[in-house]
Design an enzyme around this catalytic site. Structure first.
Site, PDB file in Angstrom:
ATOM      1  N   CYS A 163     -74.762 -16.566 -15.523  1.00 12.13           N
ATOM      2  CA  CYS A 163     -73.766 -15.805 -16.419  1.00 12.13           C
ATOM      3  C   CYS A 163     -72.453 -16.227 -16.050  1.00 12.13           C
ATOM      4  O   CYS A 163     -72.055 -16.687 -14.904  1.00 12.13           O
ATOM      5  CB  CYS A 163     -74.132 -14.396 -16.750  1.00 12.13           C
ATOM      6  SG  CYS A 163     -73.330 -13.643 -15.186  1.00 12.13           S
TER       7      CYS A 163
ATOM      8  N   GLU B 267     -77.836 -13.619  -8.257  1.00 13.65           N
ATOM      9  CA  GLU B 267     -76.969 -14.492  -7.313  1.00 13.65           C
ATOM     10  C   GLU B 267     -76.156 -13.575  -6.720  1.00 13.65           C
ATOM     11  O   GLU B 267     -75.711 -14.168  -5.538  1.00 13.65           O
ATOM     12  CB  GLU B 267     -76.212 -15.289  -8.632  1.00 13.65           C
ATOM     13  CG  GLU B 267     -77.228 -16.318  -9.410  1.00 13.65           C
ATOM     14  CD  GLU B 267     -77.400 -15.474 -10.742  1.00 13.65           C
ATOM     15  OE1 GLU B 267     -77.392 -16.482 -11.936  1.00 13.65           O
ATOM     16  OE2 GLU B 267     -77.846 -14.407 -10.854  1.00 13.65           O
TER      17      GLU B 267
ATOM     18  N   CYS C 159     -71.585 -14.642 -12.786  1.00 13.23           N
ATOM     19  CA  CYS C 159     -72.206 -15.174 -11.415  1.00 13.23           C
ATOM     20  C   CYS C 159     -71.686 -16.700 -11.285  1.00 13.23           C
ATOM     21  O   CYS C 159     -71.349 -17.021 -10.149  1.00 13.23           O
ATOM     22  CB  CYS C 159     -73.850 -15.237 -11.560  1.00 13.23           C
ATOM     23  SG  CYS C 159     -74.465 -13.515 -11.452  1.00 13.23           S
TER      24      CYS C 159
ATOM     25  N   HIS D 263     -77.129  -8.766  -9.946  1.00 16.74           N
ATOM     26  CA  HIS D 263     -77.712  -9.877 -10.556  1.00 16.74           C
ATOM     27  C   HIS D 263     -78.238 -10.498  -9.214  1.00 16.74           C
ATOM     28  O   HIS D 263     -77.623 -10.472  -8.244  1.00 16.74           O
ATOM     29  CB  HIS D 263     -76.736 -10.877 -11.143  1.00 16.74           C
ATOM     30  CG  HIS D 263     -76.551 -10.408 -12.356  1.00 16.74           C
ATOM     31  ND1 HIS D 263     -76.099 -11.365 -13.504  1.00 16.74           N
ATOM     32  CD2 HIS D 263     -76.245  -9.189 -13.132  1.00 16.74           C
ATOM     33  CE1 HIS D 263     -75.649 -10.577 -14.421  1.00 16.74           C
ATOM     34  NE2 HIS D 263     -75.868  -9.637 -14.294  1.00 16.74           N
TER      35      HIS D 263
END
Length: 158
Positions: free
Chosen positions: A83, A55, A86, A53
């Site tokens: 999410c 992040e 993260c 991801h």
């Protein structure tokens, strides 16, 4: 243009990199003392990695720059609400602030489904600002998913 808009524009640039790879267009930057120290964009399909991801990539890079896993004094600017994975990593990193472009009603854990950034049970809470360049962040995602659905319809049937 505000400082928040300036750095969100940089996060949007990262999201556009993901878009060009046919990845969900999510991007972020981490800023320390008014300087970008890390960037990230979604690469889950490209890297075949659940953890890829935007992040997570940026947190890893920022930790290297800071020489510490603690990102105190740093701010993340991210195009889509993080999410649960993260959000948890951001709490663990002790990041000071997260600025969010678009909220995520399906998976967001900074206020939409859950608010992991402000749970008193955790030993760290994160200052949060939402809705920065929301229309631009949101429309990029909407356009991406429309194009993806169209592209899938055009694929030959197996």
């Amino acid at each position: 243009m505000t400082t928040e808009e300036k750095y969100m524009k940089e996060a949007i640039r990262q999201a556009k990199k993901a878009y060009r790879l046919w990845e969900v267009p999510i991007g972020c930057v981490i800023v320390y003392e008014d300087k970008i120290i890390a960037r990230g964009y979604n690469r889950r399909n490209t890297d075949k990695n659940t953890l890829a991801h935007a992040e997570m990539t940026a947190i890893k890079r920022a930790s290297k720059v800071m020489g510490d896993w603690r990102l105190e004094g740093c701010t993340m600017y991210v195009t889509l609400e993080p999410c649960q994975m993260c959000a948890g990593a951001l709490v663990q990193s002790r990041i000071s602030k997260v600025v969010i472009g678009s909220m995520n009603a399906k998976a967001g854990c900074a206020g939409s489904i859950l608010d992991m950034f402000h749970m008193e049970q955790f030993n760290h809470q994160i200052e949060t600002v939402t809705g920065v360049l929301q229309e631009e962040c949101s429309s990029m995602l909407t356009t991406f998913f429309k194009e993806l659905r169209r592209k899938k319809k055009e694929l030959p049937k197996k």
